[in-house]
Structures are given as C-alpha cells and as structure tokens.
Design an enzyme around this catalytic site. Structure first.
Site, PDB file in Angstrom:
ATOM      1  N   CYS A 133       0.808  -1.234   0.000  1.00 45.94           N
ATOM      2  CA  CYS A 133       0.000   0.000   0.000  1.00 45.94           C
ATOM      3  C   CYS A 133       0.834   1.274   0.000  1.00 45.94           C
ATOM      4  CB  CYS A 133      -0.923   0.016   1.211  1.00 45.94           C
ATOM      5  SG  CYS A 133      -2.033  -1.391   1.335  1.00 45.94           S
ATOM      6  N   HIS A 183      -2.148   6.545   3.158  1.00 40.61           N
ATOM      7  CA  HIS A 183      -1.037   5.933   3.897  1.00 40.61           C
ATOM      8  C   HIS A 183       0.129   6.897   4.107  1.00 40.61           C
ATOM      9  CE1 HIS A 183      -0.290   2.101   5.736  1.00 40.61           C
ATOM     10  NE2 HIS A 183      -1.052   1.462   4.889  1.00 40.61           N
ATOM     11  N   ASP A 375      -3.957   0.440  -5.889  1.00 42.88           N
ATOM     12  CA  ASP A 375      -2.570   0.493  -5.427  1.00 42.88           C
ATOM     13  C   ASP A 375      -1.823  -0.821  -5.632  1.00 42.88           C
ATOM     14  OD1 ASP A 375      -4.010  -0.862  -3.478  1.00 42.88           O
ATOM     15  OD2 ASP A 375      -3.184   0.246  -1.780  1.00 42.88           O
ATOM     16  N   HIS A 376      -2.510  -1.950  -5.648  1.00 42.85           N
ATOM     17  CA  HIS A 376      -1.921  -3.267  -5.891  1.00 42.85           C
ATOM     18  C   HIS A 376      -3.063  -4.259  -5.918  1.00 42.85           C
ATOM     19  CE1 HIS A 376      -2.633  -4.034  -1.663  1.00 42.85           C
ATOM     20  NE2 HIS A 376      -1.969  -2.919  -1.380  1.00 42.85           N
TER      21      HIS A 376
END
Length: 628
Positions: A133, A183, A375-376
C-alpha cells in the site's frame, strides 16, 4: 537522496516526457460561451448581489492577491480556456485479473466499472510500482520509484519537498482535494489543499518492517502482519471498520461535489481523489453484497496451492510471515474468502456508480476527466498465497482507466504502463509541463490517450523492500517478459505470452543445461533476454547500498517508535484530524445572503420553481436559504 541512488543512470524508459498539448474545448478565453447568461467575460452581470467586504469585488468573483487576475477566474499561467476537472477514484487491493473488464470469465459483478471502461482508454497491462500500500501510493503521487524517495514500507515517510501531482495541479490553479486512504506518514497532505477525511491506517512508524528479525521464529513475527484469520473468519458482517471508513469517504466526496456544484462562478477546477479501502482484507462484507453471490458457483484459484517446499524462496517467506505455512484451507474456506472479496469489489463498483451519478446530476460530467485505478492486487489463494507483496500478476497488476470520450477515443492499450505514470499524465491533461530538472521516473500516457499507441512506452519497473523479504526484490516487465531479481533469492524469468499463469520459471529451466523442456531456438531467445535483464539490473540497482539504507531506515524508525511508546510516555499522534467547524455549516446569521441562496438547493430555480439554465445567475430568493 542517498548518494548510491544518485549515481544510478537514467533509463530512457523513465525520462520525463515533453511536448504537452492543451486539452479543453471552450471558447472566448474565459471558459464561457456566448448565450449562457453571462456578460462582459467575467462570469457575473451587474447587480448580481455581491458587495465589497464579502470576498468578492467589482463583480469579478475574486479579489486581488488571491492568485486570480483580470476577473475571468483564470489563474496566472493557465490557458485562457476552461480547465477540466479530474476525479481520480482509487480502490485498495483490487486485483485486475478478477475483473470482468480484464477477464471475460470473471463472475464478479461490476456494471458501473464495465460501463466506465466502455467509455475509457483501458490499460490492459497496468502495474503498481511496489506491491504494498504505502510504497505504491507514495510512488504514484510523486512519479518516482520507491528507492529514490525512501518509500521502503508502510511506515516510511517521504520528504515534504518531493513534488506530487497535487503540488503540480495546485500550482496551476486546481483545488486539490483528498478523501480517503493514502497511507501518509507524518506529513498528511503532500500537496493536497484540502483533506476531507482522516486515514484508516496509522500515520506513524508503528508498522516499520524489521529485516533484523528471524522470520523462522514465530515469536519474532510482528503482530500487525497479515495472518490467516482473514481467510478463516471470512463471511458476511453487519458492519466493519472498512465499511465505516468508506461510507465516510463517500459521504464527504459526494458532499464536496454537491457543494462545488452550488459554488459561485468563476471557480477553480478541482482534482478530487477518492480513495476507498475496499476490497482490502479482512474478507468480510455486508449481506447486500455477500448475497449477490448466493446463487453463484465461486471459483477456486486457477493455480492450486503449490507444496511449500516447491515454492520459490520469496513465496516461502511470505507463507511464514503471513502465518500461512502450516495452514491447509478447505475449498469451502477459500470460496468464502473469495466470495467476500467479490462482494467487496461489487461494493466498490456501487461507489463508483454513485460518484458518477452525482457528477451527472450536478452537471459536472461533461467537464470532468475520470481516472480509475488501484494500489496493488491480491493473490486470493493463487499458488497458496494471499494478500500482496509478490510480483505475480494477481498481486502486482492493477486496473487503470482514463475516461474523457469527448477528446480521447475509448480503446484498449496492451503495452506495459504503471501508476507511476499518473503524475506526468495529469500534468499533460491540464496542458502543462513538468518542471525541468526535477526527478521523474513516470512517463506520460498521453500518446496512448491520443491513439498514438506505437509512440508510447512498454516497460514497467517495480521495487519492494517491505515485510516478507530480507533484501530488495525488484521487477522489470517489458513486453511479455517479466524479470524478478533479489540478492537473497536469485532471479526469475517468465514469458507471460507463453505462460500467463507464471508456472514456468525460465531462469530455473535455463540453469539446467541438459534440460530439453525448451525448443532450442526459444531457449536461445530466453537466454539472451535473461542476460539482458541481468545486465540492466546491475546498472540500475546497487543492491548492497540499498540494503544498507533500508536497514538503517528501519532501525531508526523502530528506535524512535520505541521512545514514543515507552512506558508512561505521552506518545505521539501524527494521524490527520479533519477539523469541522459547525459554525460555518448550513444556515448561519453571519453568512452572506448570496452564499446562502446558492447553497439552498441545486439546481437553482426561478420564482415558479422552474430550473435555471446551467450557470445562470440566481435572481430570486431560494426557499430554505435562511428562513425558519
């Protein structure tokens, strides 16, 4: 930037792109066309109810000294045409391979995303810069690879002097707004002018990775690492932290759009980033979305669990770090986890639909570019792996859509691109240029948007130094070839054109001279490709220096965090606190009457309740603006 990284040569695939073009379609230079109810080019007519002292002067909407000139609402340096808004929607841990727009066999219901994709330039091979993240997001907002900015793990801070897309757009007159997860550690804005919510995860050093720990010893496993409970406890819920958070993100985001629609002209264009935390684990979702898949046969992973001892070295570590090594989940447990995840993806899809509907109702859709990504991904049991932190497709590949069909013809792009490319693309979208001399690894996607696909790039770089590894693990994806290198593990090579499930590690096959698994001609090609990647990696990364930098960063952050959390210590809280002043909401006596009239309802109406044309001045009292 550490000296060892400063010395790395620039890659031709990662140099800043120039030659940006304007991207709007308005006339007369002030953003308004004739016949829309505005006169004199300043967006306001005489007698419109604005007076000195309330922040507006002479009918031009803005006072001197606030960055706007000439009364037309155009910031210095902007083209004298209306700038398009940007709505950037992010999902968290959304694996591209499970989505119907990328996988026709998918059972996941995403009608809103499917419809958006049909009106978008769709990138079929989009990757994140790091399968975790924090590092992925820090690279995305800066356009720089994780090692260059110190984005080592989920508790790493990047310096406040590193430019982000929010800085670029804000400098050129955009109102840059963030709602949701990003984050950030310490600095909680990084160029966003306004942040509408706090983050869902800590903004401190508490989640720093620890390569000094022995992952073979369970007692040294950090308590915040992923574990098996998300799979073992998968199922429906009435409420969750994730739902609490995303409901707030959606409320604040839609409220921003409603408020923007009711604000007076001229107004700055906005770049609103809406970052949802779903479908990130835990694998639980409310009944409405769990029940969507009640009559659906949930699929099992295409690649069943690989026996522990046959896993590659990094996958072995991930199984141990995530407390999965000794777990043998039943088919029912796997299906429940995947079902909950699919439900969470459908929840994200509904959120996308709500945002797009608000744009339409607020008459903002025609002037807004939509960007959708993540993000992934999530392994979802493929190969026996869950969550992210690896370079297999389900973990590292993400969705990416850019939609503005009035200018960019919808089509699909097959070349490899990265969310690292979003910053230079956004700069292009507003008709500006990157600042010469500032670092930039991302490349603009404008050639693809304009249908010049052959002029676009086809290489992706990714870097990972978080939990689950003991030394830097890097990836290069070019064409169908994926190369992975880690000093502790050796190298891997996959040809996704021939082997889309990544079952044949060509580096391992090539290491066996007598192997007859490969056709001689293909073997020779693979050997050339592998040698080329190894040489490129040697030039690109100084692994020894990077390892030292990562370890030093981890140790410093763990020490500082131990001081903050020491017994009887007052502690430190760096998390963003979105203060809200109730004295400036709704109907208040000190608010200018014209502002109250604008906010009373949208769209505004005439004396008989008939809707006013878009942009027309409000000339009559709007019921509910200030009376009991």
């Amino acid at each position: 930037m550490p000296a060892a990284l400063n010395s790395q040569p620039a890659s031709p695939e990662l140099t800043p792109a120039n030659g940006f073009t304007n991207g709007n379609d308005h006339t007369n230079g002030n953003g308004y066309i004739n016949g829309n109810g505005y006169t004199n080019g300043n967006g306001y007519t005489n007698g419109n109810g604005y007076t000195n002292g309330n922040g507006y002067t002479n009918g031009n909407g803005y006072t001197n000294g606030n960055g706007y000139t000439n009364g037309n609402g155009i910031a210095p340096g902007q083209d004298k045409e209306k700038q398009l808004n940007i709505l950037y929607i992010m999902a968290d841990q959304l694996a591209a391979p499970v989505m119907k727009i990328y996988n026709p066999e998918s059972i996941v219901e995403t009608p809103n995303i499917d419809a958006l994709a049909a009106k978008s330039v769709q990138f079929d091979s989009a990757y994140c810069p790091s399968p975790l993240c924090g590092p992925s997001r820090m690279s995305m907002i800066t356009g720089q690879l994780p090692m260059k900015i110190g984005a080592y793990d989920n508790a790493a801070q990047i310096l406040s002097d590193i430019p982000t897309y929010a800085h670029y757009l804000r400098r050129d007159g955009y109102h840059t707004v963030l709602a949701g997860k990003m984050h950030f550690v310490m600095d909680q804005k990084h160029g966003y002018e306004k942040r509408l919510t706090t983050d869902i995860y800590p903004g401190d050093f508490g989640w720093a990775a620890n390569w000094d720990a022995d992952i073979e010893r369970p007692e040294q496993r950090l308590e915040w690492y992923h574990n098996a409970s998300s799979i073992e406890q998968a199922g429906p819920c009435v409420r969750s932290n994730q739902l609490d958070y995303d409901e707030e993100v959606m409320y604040k985001s839609t409220q921003f759009l409603h408020d923007y629609a009711r604000s007076g002209e001229p107004r700055r264009p906005f770049c609103l980033t809406v970052s949802l935390t779903h479908p990130h684990d835990p694998y639980t979702i409310e009944d409405e979305y769990w029940d969507k898949y009640k009559e659906v046969e949930i699929d099992l992973p295409k690649v069943p669990r690989i026996p522990n001892e046959e896993q590659d070295p990094h996958s072995k570590r991930l199984l141990k770090v995530c407390d999965l090594w000794d777990k043998n989940f039943t088919d029912d447990q796997i299906k429940r986890a995947r079902r909950a995840y699919y439900g969470a993806v459908s929840y994200v899809d509904d959120c996308v639909g709500k945002l797009l509907k608000v744009l339409e109702k607020c008459k903002l859709a025609d002037d807004t570019i939509i960007v959708f990504s993540g993000d992934h991904g999530d392994m979802l049991g493929e190969r026996g792996l869950w969550y992210k932190m690896s370079y297999f497709e389900s973990s590292v590949r993400v969705p990416l859509l850019i939609s503005y069909p009035k200018k960019y013809t919808p089509h699909r792009v097959t070349q490899n691109v990265s969310t690292l490319d979003i910053l230079p693309t956004m700069v292009d979208l507003i008709g500006k240029k990157l600042v010469p001399g500032l670092p930039m690894d991302g490349k603009s996607l404008l050639p693809f948007l304009e249908g010049r696909d052959a002029e676009g790039h086809d290489t992706v770089i990714a870097e990972y130094t978080g939990e689950g590894t003991v030394s830097p693990i890097m990836m290069i994806k070019r064409g169908n070839w994926k190369f992975i290198i880690c000093p502790a593990d050796g190298v891997q090579l996959f040809d996704l054109g021939r082997d889309p499930l990544e079952l044949e590690d060509l580096a391992k096959v090539l290491a066996e001279p007598k192997s007859e698994m490969l056709d001689p001609e293909y073997r020779e090609t693979a050997e050339i490709i592998l040698r080329g990647f190894e040489a490129e990696a040697k030039v690109r990364w100084d692994f020894e220096s990077i390892t030292e930098q990562v370890l030093l960063s981890q140790r410093k952050r763990r020490f500082v965090w131990s001081a903050f959390t020491a017994k009887n210590s007052e502690g430190e809280k760096w998390d963003f606190n979105p203060l809200e002043d109730g004295r400036e909401k709704y109907i208040r006596s000190h608010m200018p009457l014209d502002e109250l009239e604008r906010m009373a309802r949208f769209p505004p109406v005439d004396a008989n309740g008939n809707e006013l044309p878009k942009g027309a001045p409000i000339k009559v009292h709007q019921a509910g603006s200030h009376e009991e």
